[in-house]
Structures are given as structure tokens and as C-alpha cells.
Write a protein that holds these residues in place. Structure first.
Motif, PDB file in Angstrom:
ATOM      1  N   GLY A  83      31.613  64.968  25.942  1.00 43.95           N
ATOM      2  CA  GLY A  83      30.660  63.781  26.275  1.00 43.95           C
ATOM      3  C   GLY A  83      31.219  63.649  27.915  1.00 43.95           C
ATOM      4  N   SER A  84      30.179  63.795  28.908  1.00 43.06           N
ATOM      5  CA  SER A  84      30.513  63.446  30.153  1.00 43.06           C
ATOM      6  C   SER A  84      30.789  62.156  30.507  1.00 43.06           C
ATOM      7  N   PHE A  94      34.450  51.396  22.620  1.00 44.40           N
ATOM      8  CA  PHE A  94      33.185  51.339  21.859  1.00 44.40           C
ATOM      9  C   PHE A  94      32.897  50.155  21.298  1.00 44.40           C
ATOM     10  N   GLN A  95      31.759  49.596  21.382  1.00 43.97           N
ATOM     11  CA  GLN A  95      31.400  48.370  20.518  1.00 43.97           C
ATOM     12  C   GLN A  95      30.838  48.746  19.287  1.00 43.97           C
ATOM     13  N   GLY A  96      30.925  47.917  18.229  1.00 42.64           N
ATOM     14  CA  GLY A  96      30.213  47.986  16.895  1.00 42.64           C
ATOM     15  C   GLY A  96      30.403  46.860  16.086  1.00 42.64           C
ATOM     16  N   GLU A  97      29.619  46.927  15.018  1.00 39.16           N
ATOM     17  CA  GLU A  97      29.302  45.550  13.920  1.00 39.16           C
ATOM     18  C   GLU A  97      29.628  46.318  12.568  1.00 39.16           C
ATOM     19  N   ALA A  98      30.543  45.492  12.046  1.00 37.34           N
ATOM     20  CA  ALA A  98      30.725  45.722  10.600  1.00 37.34           C
ATOM     21  C   ALA A  98      30.305  44.373   9.785  1.00 37.34           C
ATOM     22  N   GLY A  99      29.282  44.288   9.122  1.00 36.42           N
ATOM     23  CA  GLY A  99      28.717  43.241   8.466  1.00 36.42           C
ATOM     24  C   GLY A  99      28.798  42.111   9.554  1.00 36.42           C
ATOM     25  N   ARG A 100      29.317  40.871   9.586  1.00 34.09           N
ATOM     26  CA  ARG A 100      29.354  40.017  10.365  1.00 34.09           C
ATOM     27  C   ARG A 100      30.281  40.115  11.483  1.00 34.09           C
ATOM     28  N   ASP A 101      31.175  41.032  11.418  1.00 32.81           N
ATOM     29  CA  ASP A 101      32.470  41.310  12.391  1.00 32.81           C
ATOM     30  C   ASP A 101      32.044  42.141  13.516  1.00 32.81           C
ATOM     31  N   SER A 102      32.132  41.999  14.706  1.00 33.35           N
ATOM     32  CA  SER A 102      31.999  42.587  15.819  1.00 33.35           C
ATOM     33  C   SER A 102      33.573  43.185  16.209  1.00 33.35           C
ATOM     34  N   PHE A 103      33.437  44.417  16.738  1.00 32.50           N
ATOM     35  CA  PHE A 103      34.703  45.123  17.309  1.00 32.50           C
ATOM     36  C   PHE A 103      34.502  45.741  18.306  1.00 32.50           C
ATOM     37  N   ALA A 104      35.568  46.146  18.954  1.00 30.37           N
ATOM     38  CA  ALA A 104      35.592  47.248  19.922  1.00 30.37           C
ATOM     39  C   ALA A 104      36.770  48.157  19.570  1.00 30.37           C
ATOM     40  N   LEU A 105      36.478  49.290  19.780  1.00 29.62           N
ATOM     41  CA  LEU A 105      37.410  50.579  19.493  1.00 29.62           C
ATOM     42  C   LEU A 105      37.764  51.414  20.480  1.00 29.62           C
ATOM     43  N   TYR A 112      37.966  66.637  15.207  1.00 34.08           N
ATOM     44  CA  TYR A 112      37.296  67.689  15.101  1.00 34.08           C
ATOM     45  C   TYR A 112      36.341  67.785  14.017  1.00 34.08           C
ATOM     46  N   ASN A 113      36.043  66.735  13.322  1.00 31.54           N
ATOM     47  CA  ASN A 113      35.078  66.888  12.329  1.00 31.54           C
ATOM     48  C   ASN A 113      34.023  65.879  12.402  1.00 31.54           C
ATOM     49  N   ASP A 114      33.696  65.456  13.765  1.00 26.57           N
ATOM     50  CA  ASP A 114      32.929  64.475  13.727  1.00 26.57           C
ATOM     51  C   ASP A 114      31.260  64.723  13.402  1.00 26.57           C
ATOM     52  N   ASP A 115      30.979  65.954  13.794  1.00 19.33           N
ATOM     53  CA  ASP A 115      29.770  66.457  13.546  1.00 19.33           C
ATOM     54  C   ASP A 115      29.436  66.509  12.013  1.00 19.33           C
ATOM     55  N   GLU A 116      30.355  67.068  11.225  1.00 20.56           N
ATOM     56  CA  GLU A 116      30.483  66.957   9.889  1.00 20.56           C
ATOM     57  C   GLU A 116      30.375  65.757   9.234  1.00 20.56           C
ATOM     58  N   LEU A 117      31.224  64.861   9.933  1.00 18.84           N
ATOM     59  CA  LEU A 117      30.957  63.425   9.424  1.00 18.84           C
ATOM     60  C   LEU A 117      29.689  62.612   9.605  1.00 18.84           C
ATOM     61  N   ARG A 118      29.069  63.003  10.902  1.00 20.08           N
ATOM     62  CA  ARG A 118      27.807  62.403  10.935  1.00 20.08           C
ATOM     63  C   ARG A 118      26.737  62.947  10.162  1.00 20.08           C
ATOM     64  N   TYR A 119      26.988  64.243   9.825  1.00 20.39           N
ATOM     65  CA  TYR A 119      25.849  64.525   8.742  1.00 20.39           C
ATOM     66  C   TYR A 119      26.251  64.279   7.189  1.00 20.39           C
ATOM     67  N   LYS A 120      27.337  64.232   6.885  1.00 20.88           N
ATOM     68  CA  LYS A 120      27.735  63.729   5.430  1.00 20.88           C
ATOM     69  C   LYS A 120      27.741  62.350   5.120  1.00 20.88           C
ATOM     70  N   SER A 121      27.924  61.475   6.238  1.00 26.00           N
ATOM     71  CA  SER A 121      27.696  59.980   6.255  1.00 26.00           C
ATOM     72  C   SER A 121      26.364  59.289   6.511  1.00 26.00           C
ATOM     73  N   GLN A 122      25.572  60.375   6.642  1.00 24.25           N
ATOM     74  CA  GLN A 122      24.146  59.876   7.339  1.00 24.25           C
ATOM     75  C   GLN A 122      24.006  59.001   8.389  1.00 24.25           C
ATOM     76  N   ASP A 131      33.499  62.360  20.606  1.00 29.71           N
ATOM     77  CA  ASP A 131      33.780  62.603  19.383  1.00 29.71           C
ATOM     78  C   ASP A 131      34.479  61.244  18.778  1.00 29.71           C
ATOM     79  N   SER A 132      35.070  60.626  19.359  1.00 28.54           N
ATOM     80  CA  SER A 132      35.767  59.269  18.941  1.00 28.54           C
ATOM     81  C   SER A 132      34.842  58.459  18.468  1.00 28.54           C
ATOM     82  N   TYR A 133      33.424  58.292  18.959  1.00 24.19           N
ATOM     83  CA  TYR A 133      32.710  57.391  18.507  1.00 24.19           C
ATOM     84  C   TYR A 133      32.312  57.479  16.975  1.00 24.19           C
ATOM     85  N   VAL A 134      32.413  58.399  16.432  1.00 23.98           N
ATOM     86  CA  VAL A 134      32.171  58.804  14.917  1.00 23.98           C
ATOM     87  C   VAL A 134      32.956  57.613  14.083  1.00 23.98           C
ATOM     88  N   ALA A 135      34.346  57.345  14.706  1.00 23.77           N
ATOM     89  CA  ALA A 135      35.095  56.072  13.947  1.00 23.77           C
ATOM     90  C   ALA A 135      34.539  54.924  13.920  1.00 23.77           C
TER      91      ALA A 135
END
Length: 200
Positions: A83-84, A94-105, A112-122, A131-135
């Protein structure tokens, strides 16, 4: 190879100007692990996660705090692997939201398995190619941002990692896999500092 750095100032003993100098020094020293981009995240006085990042070295990155220095700052210096960095959305944190919680990561590592996780976890399609954004996406699938959600995420990803996560309640979490992190606690100053390596 990237760099993570930051502090947790729980005693309000260290003066703002000194905290800013410490943060600058940590970011500058972390350039040994990456100069492609620099970013920080913190919680402002209104309880909102603020992310500042740019595709430039820490030496050229401006630390902007409209209020007094925050209690917690997480930082990242990037060595681009996927990712350039020219597209700032690919840079950490990266910024995200889990329920009512906002977070930065932010992550030091390669997954190595980011593409697989994106598919498996929809996971939803995104323009972010890092790749780290999948977390962050995995955490967003949880109802709450807590230790159980972070454990589930860390057990799902494959690769080397050390995640730093800051939530809007000003909690700092470090989820260490194979990649290094050094934490120093100064009890007298009531201050934690962390960075990727002892040398930093």
C-alpha cells in the motif's frame, strides 16, 4: 520493518514542553525503522480520537496539539511494504469503531493472511491496501473493544506484529506478537515510554 513509539503520562508531573520534546525524540529515533510516513494518534479534550499522519519522515512531520499535551500518544514511523505511502489513508495509525468504542491502531509488522481474513470474515471493501488494516477491521466486527476482542484478533492474524491500540477512554493497549517493543516505566514521573527497540 516499521517503528512504534509513544507515551502514557498518568501523573501529569511532566511539563507539556518536555513531553513534546520526548515525543519528538522518540519519533526521530524511530526513523531508523522507517521514513516513508509518520503518524500519531491521541484523544482530545472532547474525548475524540485525533489522527495526524503524513507521507514524510518524522524529521519533517509537524506535531500539532491545539490543547495541552494529551495523556497518551501512540506513534508510528513507516517502512512501506504494502500500500503506497503516497496515499495517506494507507499510513498508520488507522481509525476504527467497535460498538460505542472508537480506537486508533498502529502496527509494527507484516501480516500474511490479510486477504484470506477479508474473505473469510466478510470484511467490507476498502481503498486501504495496507495489510495491517485488517486488524482494525477485525476489531470493528466486535461489539466491544476489550482484551477478549484483541486476543481474538491477534489469534486470527498470521505474521509478525506488535499492535498499539488507543481507545477514546484513553486506554493504551500493546498486543505483542513476534516483533519487538521496549517499555520503560518511570515511577517518579508517573510516565510510561515505549518504542520498538531498546536502542530507541
Amino acid at each position: 520493518m516499521c517503528g512504534i513509539f509513544g507515551y502514557l503520562n498518568y501523573g501529569n508531573i511532566v511539563e507539556n514542553k518536555d513531553l513534546k520534546e520526548v515525543l519528538k525524540a522518540l519519533s526521530y529515533e524511530s526513523t531508523i525503522r522507517g521514513t516513508d510516513a509518520t503518524g500519531i494518534a491521541f484523544v482530545n479534550n472532547k474525548g475524540n480520537i485525533i489522527i495526524q499522519k503524513a507521507p514524510k519522515s518524522a524529521f519533517d512531520f509537524k506535531l500539532n496539539f491545539s490543547d495541552s499535551m494529551p495523556k497518551v500518544v501512540i506513534g508510528h514511523t513507516r517502512h512501506t511494504t504494502q500500500g503506497s505511502e503516497k496515499h495517506n489513508f494507507n499510513n498508520h495509525p488507522f481509525q476504527g469503531e467497535a460498538g460505542r468504542d472508537s480506537f486508533a491502531l498502529a502496527n509494527n509488522g507484516i501480516l500474511y493472511n490479510d486477504d484470506e481474513l477479508r474473505y473469510k470474515s466478510q470484511l467490507p471493501e476498502t481503498k486501504i491496501k495496507t495489510d495491517s488494516y485488517v486488524a482494525a477491521q477485525l476489531l470493528e466486527q466486535e461489539k466491544y473493544l476489550n482484551v477478549n476482542a484483541m486476543q481474538k484478533m491477534a489469534e486470527a492474524v498470521q505474521g509478525s506484529f506488535c499492535f498499539t491500540i488507543l481507545d477514546n477512554s484513553i486506554n493504551l493497549y500493546i498486543v505483542k506478537g513476534d516483533n519487538p517493543v521496549t517499555i520503560i516505566h518511570n515511577k517518579q514521573l508517573k510516565l510510561y515510554l515505549y518504542a520498538s527497540t531498546d536502542k530507541i
